[in-house]
Design an enzyme around this catalytic site. Sequence first.
Site, PDB file in Angstrom:
ATOM      1  N   ARG A 232       0.851  -1.191   0.000  1.00  0.00           N
ATOM      2  CA  ARG A 232       0.000   0.000   0.000  1.00  0.00           C
ATOM      3  C   ARG A 232       0.882   1.236   0.000  1.00  0.00           C
ATOM      4  NH1 ARG A 232      -3.430  -2.643  -1.607  1.00  0.00           N
ATOM      5  NH2 ARG A 232      -5.529  -3.022  -0.839  1.00  0.00           N
ATOM      6  N   GLU A 261      -4.195   7.596  -5.096  1.00  0.00           N
ATOM      7  CA  GLU A 261      -4.359   6.921  -6.394  1.00  0.00           C
ATOM      8  C   GLU A 261      -5.570   7.468  -7.120  1.00  0.00           C
ATOM      9  OE1 GLU A 261      -4.276   2.674  -5.777  1.00  0.00           O
ATOM     10  OE2 GLU A 261      -2.241   2.733  -5.018  1.00  0.00           O
ATOM     11  N   HIS A 280      -1.334   0.006  -9.804  1.00  0.00           N
ATOM     12  CA  HIS A 280      -2.027  -0.839  -8.820  1.00  0.00           C
ATOM     13  C   HIS A 280      -2.714  -2.012  -9.539  1.00  0.00           C
ATOM     14  CE1 HIS A 280      -4.242  -0.843  -4.674  1.00  0.00           C
ATOM     15  NE2 HIS A 280      -4.002  -2.070  -5.106  1.00  0.00           N
TER      16      HIS A 280
HETATM   17  N1  LIG Z   1      -0.815  -4.294  -5.289  1.00  0.00           N
HETATM   18  C1  LIG Z   1      -1.913  -5.009  -5.215  1.00  0.00           C
HETATM   19  O1  LIG Z   1      -2.683  -5.079  -6.164  1.00  0.00           O
HETATM   20  C2  LIG Z   1      -2.205  -5.784  -3.965  1.00  0.00           C
HETATM   21  C3  LIG Z   1      -3.014  -6.932  -4.049  1.00  0.00           C
HETATM   22  C4  LIG Z   1      -3.224  -7.671  -2.897  1.00  0.00           C
HETATM   23  C5  LIG Z   1      -2.699  -7.253  -1.692  1.00  0.00           C
HETATM   24  N2  LIG Z   1      -1.960  -6.123  -1.628  1.00  0.00           N
HETATM   25  C6  LIG Z   1      -1.404  -5.668  -0.347  1.00  0.00           C
HETATM   26  O2  LIG Z   1      -0.495  -6.643   0.104  1.00  0.00           O
HETATM   27  C7  LIG Z   1      -0.657  -6.792   1.507  1.00  0.00           C
HETATM   28  C8  LIG Z   1      -0.243  -8.205   1.893  1.00  0.00           C
HETATM   29  O3  LIG Z   1      -1.171  -9.140   1.353  1.00  0.00           O
HETATM   30  P1  LIG Z   1      -1.191 -10.650   1.873  1.00  0.00           P
HETATM   31  O4  LIG Z   1      -2.265 -11.341   1.118  1.00  0.00           O
HETATM   32  O5  LIG Z   1       0.185 -11.215   1.880  1.00  0.00           O
HETATM   33  O6  LIG Z   1      -1.670 -10.398   3.379  1.00  0.00           O
HETATM   34  P2  LIG Z   1      -1.406 -11.301   4.650  1.00  0.00           P
HETATM   35  O7  LIG Z   1      -2.314 -10.787   5.710  1.00  0.00           O
HETATM   36  O8  LIG Z   1      -1.431 -12.743   4.297  1.00  0.00           O
HETATM   37  O9  LIG Z   1       0.110 -10.933   5.038  1.00  0.00           O
HETATM   38  C9  LIG Z   1       0.492  -9.707   5.603  1.00  0.00           C
HETATM   39  C10 LIG Z   1       1.651  -9.989   6.548  1.00  0.00           C
HETATM   40  O10 LIG Z   1       2.111  -8.745   7.057  1.00  0.00           O
HETATM   41  C11 LIG Z   1       2.504  -8.976   8.393  1.00  0.00           C
HETATM   42  N3  LIG Z   1       2.590  -7.722   9.127  1.00  0.00           N
HETATM   43  C12 LIG Z   1       1.608  -7.002   9.705  1.00  0.00           C
HETATM   44  N4  LIG Z   1       2.114  -5.904  10.307  1.00  0.00           N
HETATM   45  C13 LIG Z   1       3.457  -5.959  10.097  1.00  0.00           C
HETATM   46  C14 LIG Z   1       4.533  -5.124  10.469  1.00  0.00           C
HETATM   47  N5  LIG Z   1       4.348  -4.012  11.196  1.00  0.00           N
HETATM   48  N6  LIG Z   1       5.773  -5.461  10.094  1.00  0.00           N
HETATM   49  C15 LIG Z   1       6.003  -6.591   9.375  1.00  0.00           C
HETATM   50  N7  LIG Z   1       5.022  -7.437   8.999  1.00  0.00           N
HETATM   51  C16 LIG Z   1       3.770  -7.113   9.353  1.00  0.00           C
HETATM   52  C17 LIG Z   1       1.429  -9.913   8.944  1.00  0.00           C
HETATM   53  O11 LIG Z   1       1.898 -10.608  10.074  1.00  0.00           O
HETATM   54  C18 LIG Z   1       1.209 -10.848   7.758  1.00  0.00           C
HETATM   55  O12 LIG Z   1       2.014 -12.010   7.851  1.00  0.00           O
HETATM   56  C19 LIG Z   1      -2.162  -6.514   1.740  1.00  0.00           C
HETATM   57  O13 LIG Z   1      -2.396  -6.046   3.045  1.00  0.00           O
HETATM   58  C20 LIG Z   1      -2.488  -5.485   0.702  1.00  0.00           C
HETATM   59  O14 LIG Z   1      -2.391  -4.198   1.255  1.00  0.00           O
HETATM   60  C21 LIG Z   1      -1.702  -5.382  -2.733  1.00  0.00           C
END
Ligand SMILES: NC(=O)c1ccc[n+]([C@@H]2O[C@H](COP(=O)([O-])OP(=O)(O)OC[C@H]3O[C@@H](n4cnc5c(N)ncnc54)[C@H](O)[C@@H]3O)[C@@H](O)[C@H]2O)c1
Length: 318
Positions: A232, A261, A280
């Site tokens: 994000r 965005e 994105h």
């Molecule tokens: N660019 C895109 O189109 C797109 C698409 C999907 C997801 N995303 C983003 O990617 C992120 C991750 O997705 P995911 O499916 O892997 O989610 P997920 O919940 O499986 O994984 C997120 C990880 O981040 C960790 N985390 C939380 N706070 C943290 C911190 N302060 N420091 C380090 N690690 C921390 C959590 O423990 C978790 O393991 C989503 O939250 C979303 O914002 C972006």
Amino acid sequence: MSYKVLIPQDISEAGKKYLREKGYEIKIGSGISVATLQQEVQGCHAILARIAPFPAEVLRAGKQLKVISRHGVGVDNIDVQTATELGIYVTNAPESNAGSVAEHTIGLIVALARNLVRCHIAVRNGNFEIRNQVLGTDIAGKVLGLIGVGRIGKIVAGKAAAGLEMKVIGYDPFVEPSRLPEVELTDSVEHVLKTADFVSLHLPANEKTIGMIDRAKIFMMKPSAYLLNVARGGIVRENDLAEALVEKRISGAALDVFAKEPPDPENPLLKLDNVIVTPHNAALTRECMDRMALHAAQGIHEVLSGRTPTWPVNRPKT
Ligand SMILES: NC(=O)c1ccc[n+]([C@@H]2O[C@H](COP(=O)([O-])OP(=O)(O)OC[C@H]3O[C@@H](n4cnc5c(N)ncnc54)[C@H](O)[C@@H]3O)[C@@H](O)[C@H]2O)c1
């Protein structure tokens, strides 16, 4: 009475077909301003949400709203706390897009390392000499540092280790290390920043992570290193990143997400040679669009048919 589902930003046919077959009436929205959403949510029992913001005013206007289901993972665009207080379920689709986002991340690592975008633009502009002007960097043997090693981070780690022969380290205070044999986990985000050749962000945006990657953290990175953000935009302080890139404190960055965005045309990150930007769209493959639409529609059906959703984000007050 059939339930009505508002879809403010259109989705793949697979999700709409699923909802129609279950007897739902679909209302495709006409815009995503708060005023439009407030008006169009009236009379609807569910919202199938993409990236438009859903603040408290919109949720409160939906007097019959029972569920708001996110097409994707991040729910930072939804006021989950208000939804919980209003008794509205928030669901998402966490198993729909991790593989697609991970593939995009791998693509960006290769594009950064081999200056693919810069060379593409130069060759199209008649500058074949670019081949002697910018040198790429090998990826095999380099260190990938993941910040956030959940669903996406784990798949990126697997592909980078097995496919690109990278060493993968990671910082995630909330994961169980035995789940991640391919990642050397550390309890210091600074260690990841100081050690990695490629730092890739895969954590959610929340009150603890917004602005987390600031000047001090970016300046810890090696001058030869690259930063990737497909998580994000708000997690990285964009002005600090632009400063680091202009001063060549780091080698480059790849960004799929922005604090605002679409980004302002004046955003300095759009003007730098050492930055690759994508709109994105890390999750926007044909297959993934179908999965996101279907899984989000499934969450709506589960809630409206009185079942516990497979992917709940909150536990609404009754
Ligand atoms: N660019 C895109 O189109 C797109 C698409 C999907 C997801 N995303 C983003 O990617 C992120 C991750 O997705 P995911 O499916 O892997 O989610 P997920 O919940 O499986 O994984 C997120 C990880 O981040 C960790 N985390 C939380 N706070 C943290 C911190 N302060 N420091 C380090 N690690 C921390 C959590 O423990 C978790 O393991 C989503 O939250 C979303 O914002 C972006």
